[in-house]
Design a protein around this motif. Structure first.
Motif, short mmCIF file in Angstrom:
data_model
loop_
_atom_site.label_atom_id
_atom_site.label_comp_id
_atom_site.label_asym_id
_atom_site.label_seq_id
_atom_site.Cartn_x
_atom_site.Cartn_y
_atom_site.Cartn_z
N LEU A 89 -47.07 29.38 90.56
CA LEU A 89 -47.45 28.06 90.05
C LEU A 89 -48.96 27.96 89.88
CD1 LEU A 89 -46.74 25.18 89.28
CD2 LEU A 89 -46.81 24.57 91.70
N ASP A 90 -49.72 28.50 90.82
CA ASP A 90 -51.19 28.44 90.73
C ASP A 90 -51.69 29.15 89.48
OD1 ASP A 90 -51.36 27.00 93.05
OD2 ASP A 90 -51.90 28.69 94.32
N ASP A 91 -51.08 30.30 89.17
CA ASP A 91 -51.49 31.04 87.97
C ASP A 91 -51.22 30.23 86.71
OD1 ASP A 91 -52.39 33.34 89.30
OD2 ASP A 91 -50.34 34.09 89.48
N LYS A 92 -50.06 29.57 86.68
CA LYS A 92 -49.71 28.79 85.49
C LYS A 92 -50.60 27.56 85.35
CE LYS A 92 -44.92 30.34 85.25
NZ LYS A 92 -43.50 29.99 85.32
N VAL A 93 -50.90 26.90 86.49
CA VAL A 93 -51.80 25.75 86.45
C VAL A 93 -53.17 26.16 85.92
CG1 VAL A 93 -53.07 24.11 87.87
CG2 VAL A 93 -50.62 24.42 88.24
N ALA A 94 -53.68 27.31 86.40
CA ALA A 94 -54.98 27.80 85.93
C ALA A 94 -54.93 28.06 84.43
CB ALA A 94 -55.36 29.07 86.68
N GLY A 95 -53.82 28.59 83.97
CA GLY A 95 -53.69 28.87 82.54
C GLY A 95 -53.68 27.61 81.70
N PHE A 96 -52.94 26.61 82.13
CA PHE A 96 -52.89 25.36 81.36
C PHE A 96 -54.25 24.67 81.38
CE2 PHE A 96 -48.18 25.57 82.26
CZ PHE A 96 -47.84 25.86 80.95
#
Length: 227
Positions: A89-96
């Protein structure tokens, strides 16, 4: 949309994966430009026109998140599909936060890649942070508009109109399309749009030598620098 005309930029340093993706997209009549590092990808993304950008997260010379951030800062609203082995989830949040529109976790099925590309290609990204046409700049993060360094004072309706015109530039928008942007449910009356456009032109065009907002009889309206 005719997918015959689709053009995709793939930024991926794994040459075998890149070749497989490019070959599969070619079978779907999607043209692919390819860069093997982030810096080359940024140069291509800024100089060419693409329907979708496919960015690997881990890239030499510039990682995918930094590349995406730089694109959004420059006002490039091409949809970005991030390809990554990271699925937390952290990786996806950083991406968005960096401006990514969608994620596809490796390994992925090429059939799913096609579906994601086709879905993204139907729209421009909402992640862009700055729009610019000629010397007119709309900073979406700061919610500020300026032309030739002068701050423009826009009403909420004026802002909506200007953003709509700039996102579509240099394409023509019909009266109906602009009315729907301002009043999604129902336009108040036939003269309302005319009044709002008049006030917007007073801010955007009147104080300057060159008009950017143009009326095309029988077609609609367009925001662009003539030349």
């Amino acid at each position: 949309m005719s997918f015959n005309a689709m053009n995709v930029l793939l930024v991926e340093d794994d040459r075998d994966l890149a070749a497989s993706v490019a070959d599969y997209l070619a079978l779907e009549e999607i043209d692919v430009d390819h860069a093997y590092n982030g810096q080359a990808g940024l140069t291509l993304a800024c100089s060419g026109h693409y329907d979708v950008l496919l960015l690997d997260l881990m890239l030499p010379r510039m990682d995918g998140l930094t590349l995406c951030e730089k694109l959004r800062e420059q006002g490039i609203d091409t949809p970005v599909l991030m390809l990554t082995a990271r699925d937390t989830l952290d990786d996806k949040v950083a991406g968005f936060r960096a401006g990514t529109d969608d994620y596809l976790v490796k390994p992925f099925a090429l059939e799913e890649l096609i579906v994601r590309i086709q879905a993204l290609a139907k729209r421009r990204s909402g992640q862009v942070r700055k729009l610019q046409v000629a010397d007119l700049i709309l900073d979406l993060s700061a919610r500020q508009a300026e032309r030739a360094g002068q701050t423009l004072k826009l009403t909420p309706s004026g802002w909506t109109l200007l953003e709509t015109l700039m996102r579509s530039s240099p394409s023509v928008l019909s009266k109906r399309e602009l009315e729907q942007a301002l009043w999604p449910d129902d336009a108040p009356d036939s003269n309302a749009l005319k009044v709002h456009l008049y006030h917007l032109r007073q801010q955007v065009d009147k104080p300057f030598d060159q008009a950017l907002i143009h009326t095309l009889p029988g077609q609609g309206f367009v925001l662009k620098a003539k030349g």
